[in-house]
Scaffold this active site. Sequence first.
Site, PDB file in Angstrom:
ATOM      1  N   ASP A 200      59.863  37.270  -3.833  1.00  0.00           N
ATOM      2  CA  ASP A 200      59.810  37.291  -2.371  1.00  0.00           C
ATOM      3  C   ASP A 200      59.417  38.725  -2.066  1.00  0.00           C
ATOM      4  O   ASP A 200      60.229  39.644  -2.193  1.00  0.00           O
ATOM      5  CB  ASP A 200      61.183  36.969  -1.771  1.00  0.00           C
ATOM      6  CG  ASP A 200      61.102  36.892  -0.255  1.00  0.00           C
ATOM      7  OD1 ASP A 200      60.530  37.828   0.342  1.00  0.00           O
ATOM      8  OD2 ASP A 200      61.592  35.919   0.327  1.00  0.00           O
ATOM      9  N   HIS A 201      58.152  38.934  -1.696  1.00  0.00           N
ATOM     10  CA  HIS A 201      57.665  40.320  -1.672  1.00  0.00           C
ATOM     11  C   HIS A 201      58.402  41.178  -0.638  1.00  0.00           C
ATOM     12  O   HIS A 201      58.383  42.400  -0.730  1.00  0.00           O
ATOM     13  CB  HIS A 201      56.146  40.383  -1.511  1.00  0.00           C
ATOM     14  CG  HIS A 201      55.656  40.187  -0.115  1.00  0.00           C
ATOM     15  ND1 HIS A 201      55.538  38.948   0.457  1.00  0.00           N
ATOM     16  CD2 HIS A 201      55.256  41.065   0.830  1.00  0.00           C
ATOM     17  CE1 HIS A 201      55.091  39.087   1.690  1.00  0.00           C
ATOM     18  NE2 HIS A 201      54.906  40.359   1.946  1.00  0.00           N
ATOM     19  N   HIS A 263      61.320  34.926   3.536  1.00  0.00           N
ATOM     20  CA  HIS A 263      61.467  36.340   3.910  1.00  0.00           C
ATOM     21  C   HIS A 263      62.584  36.582   4.930  1.00  0.00           C
ATOM     22  O   HIS A 263      63.397  37.488   4.781  1.00  0.00           O
ATOM     23  CB  HIS A 263      60.165  36.891   4.496  1.00  0.00           C
ATOM     24  CG  HIS A 263      58.958  36.632   3.645  1.00  0.00           C
ATOM     25  ND1 HIS A 263      58.975  36.732   2.279  1.00  0.00           N
ATOM     26  CD2 HIS A 263      57.692  36.275   3.963  1.00  0.00           C
ATOM     27  CE1 HIS A 263      57.763  36.472   1.806  1.00  0.00           C
ATOM     28  NE2 HIS A 263      56.979  36.179   2.808  1.00  0.00           N
TER      29      HIS A 263
HETATM   30  C1  BG6 Z   1      53.351  36.055   3.282  1.00  0.00           C
HETATM   31  C2  BG6 Z   1      52.915  34.938   4.168  1.00  0.00           C
HETATM   32  O1  BG6 Z   1      54.375  35.639   2.436  1.00  0.00           O
HETATM   33  O2  BG6 Z   1      53.806  37.120   4.083  1.00  0.00           O
HETATM   34  C3  BG6 Z   1      51.832  35.397   5.133  1.00  0.00           C
HETATM   35  O3  BG6 Z   1      52.421  33.868   3.384  1.00  0.00           O
HETATM   36  C4  BG6 Z   1      52.283  36.610   5.898  1.00  0.00           C
HETATM   37  O4  BG6 Z   1      51.461  34.366   6.019  1.00  0.00           O
HETATM   38  C5  BG6 Z   1      52.822  37.658   4.942  1.00  0.00           C
HETATM   39  O5  BG6 Z   1      51.168  37.117   6.611  1.00  0.00           O
HETATM   40  C6  BG6 Z   1      53.437  38.805   5.693  1.00  0.00           C
HETATM   41  O6  BG6 Z   1      53.698  39.828   4.796  1.00  0.00           O
HETATM   42  P1  BG6 Z   1      53.713  41.345   5.246  1.00  0.00           P
HETATM   43  O7  BG6 Z   1      54.095  42.077   4.007  1.00  0.00           O
HETATM   44  O8  BG6 Z   1      52.355  41.661   5.767  1.00  0.00           O
HETATM   45  O9  BG6 Z   1      54.747  41.404   6.323  1.00  0.00           O
END
Ligand code: BG6
Length: 518
Positions: A200-201, A263
Amino acid sequence: MKATLSENPLREGLRLQRVAEPCAVVIFGASGDLTKRKLVPALYSLAQQNLLGEGFSIVGAARTPMAHDTFRAAMRNAVNQFYEGGPVDPTLWENFAAGLFYLPMDYKNQENYHMLAGLLAQIDRERGTCGNRLFYLSTPPSLYTDIIQMLGATGLNRSNPGSWVRIIIEKPIGYDLESARALNREVLKVFTEDQVYRIDHYLGKETVQNIMVLRFANGIFEPLWNRRYIDHIQITAAETIGVENRGGYYEQAGALRDMIQNHMLQLLALVAMEPPISLKANDVRDEKTKVLRAVRPIPTDPEHLIQEVNKVAVRGQYGEGSVGGQRVKGYRQEENVNPESNTETYAAVKFLIDNWRWAEVPFYVRAGKRLPKRVTEIAIQFRQVPHLLFKNTAEGPLEPNTLILRIQPDEGISLKFEAKLPGQAIHIRPVNMDFQYGTSFGKKSPEAYERLLLDAMLGDSTLFARGDMVEVSWQLVMPILKAWQQTTPQFPNYEAGTWGPKEADELIQKDGRRWRRL
Ligand code: BG6
C-alpha cells in the site's frame, strides 16, 4: 551518504544505514506503467544511494518478446524521464544495467518458469545474488493466482538454507471481500505469511510514517488523543487528475475500492490505533488490525441496507468542468470508460470506532478525482472550550483547535489555535503554528516505492498490509459496495474542479459539522 546526512544538522543520525543483501528482483508485468514510472526509478535511486547489495539484479518478465539490451534501453529512458534526482549518471547506469535482464514469459506456461529458474541460477553464479529473490506481482490482478501457483509448482517459492524468497503483491488485493480472501488463500498455499508483502504505497510515504512518531514519540499529543478532547477527524485525499489512461482499470474499481478500502483505511488505522507493544512488524500490524475490527459495521439486513448506507456514505462522479483553468472532460467521456458508467470517482464515508478511546467520535473520510486541489491531509479537530469567556469580543464563533497532518504536497504539520490580534481591544483570530518538512530538513523525502522496496529486501514487513488487515478493510466497505450495486446513481453529480457532490456536504452537515475548506 554521511556527507548528505550532515548537510543539515536536523538530519544528523536520522537514518541508520540499511543496506540490502545481494538479491534478484523479478518483476512480473515489466512492460507496464508501474515498472517504468515507479519501480525501476526507485531501484535506481537506491543504487545511487549505495543501499543495494553487491550484484543486485533485476529480471523483467512480461509477454512481449524483447532482448536484454532493448529492455535496458527502455529502462534507461524510464529513469531519465521519471527519476526525480536528475538525468542518469552514465557510470552508475553501466553498473546498474549490467544487472538488468529480461525474460519473455507466458505466465500460464510452466516451462517458462523453469527458464526463469535457470536465469536466476545463472545470475546467482555470475553476480553472487546468493539465491535471494524478491518476486513482484505487477501484472493485471487476474494473473496473480496463475503466477503464484506456477511459482509453487516449479519450486521457486522455496529458498535454500541461508537465503530468502519473498513476494510483493501490488494492489488491488482483490476486488471484494471474497476475491481478497481467495487471493490470500492461494498465496498462503505457496508462501508463508512472512514471505508476503502486500503493498500500500501510502504506507511508504514519509509523512504517513511520521504519524506514529508524532503520536508515540511526543508526550503532549497522546493525552489529548481521545474522545474527551477530539470532536472529530477528517481524512481527505483530493486529486486534480482524472482517470488519465487508466479507464479500463478504474471502471472496475471506483473511488471506494481504489482509495478508501486501502489507503484511507490505513491512514485511519494509524491515527486511531493504540500504541503497539513494540515496533516489530506484527506488533504494529496487530494494533492496526484491532482498531479496524472496532470500526462499527454497517447493518447489513437487506431490507434496510440502502437506507443504512445512505446515512454514512456518499458517491459522486465528475462531469465536465475546469480544473486549474483548463477545461476538462467528464468521466463518462474519458477513454475506455462506458458513456453510461456508474463508477464513482468520489466517495465520502463516515466511520465510527466502537472502543473506549473513540466512542462516538466520527472519522469523515473523502477521496475524489478532479477536485480543485491536490491535497491529502488528516485533520484532527478538537472540541470547543467548555466555557466561552470571550463571547462578547470574538468576531463570530471561535474556531476549534485543529491539528493538521499534511501528507502531501507541502508535507508538514500545523496546529491552528486562537490568538489575540495586537491592539487595545480583544479581537481574536485563528493562527497557525507550522512545521514543514521541506524547510526543516532541507531535503526531499524518499519516494514511497524506494522505502517499500528496500524494506522488502531487508525483510521488514511493518509498512505492508497483512492478509487479515486487508480482509477487515474489505469487510468494512462491502455493505457500501452492495448497496451501490443495487441502486442507480444520478451521475454525473459534481462538476470537475469542484469539491464533490452536495450530498457529501450534507453527510457532514447533518452532524452539525462541515468539511474543511482546503
Ligand atoms: C493509487 C490509485 O493507488 O493511488 C490512484 O490507484 C491514485 O487512482 C493514487 O491516483 C494516488 O496516489 P498518490 O501517491 O498520488 O496520492
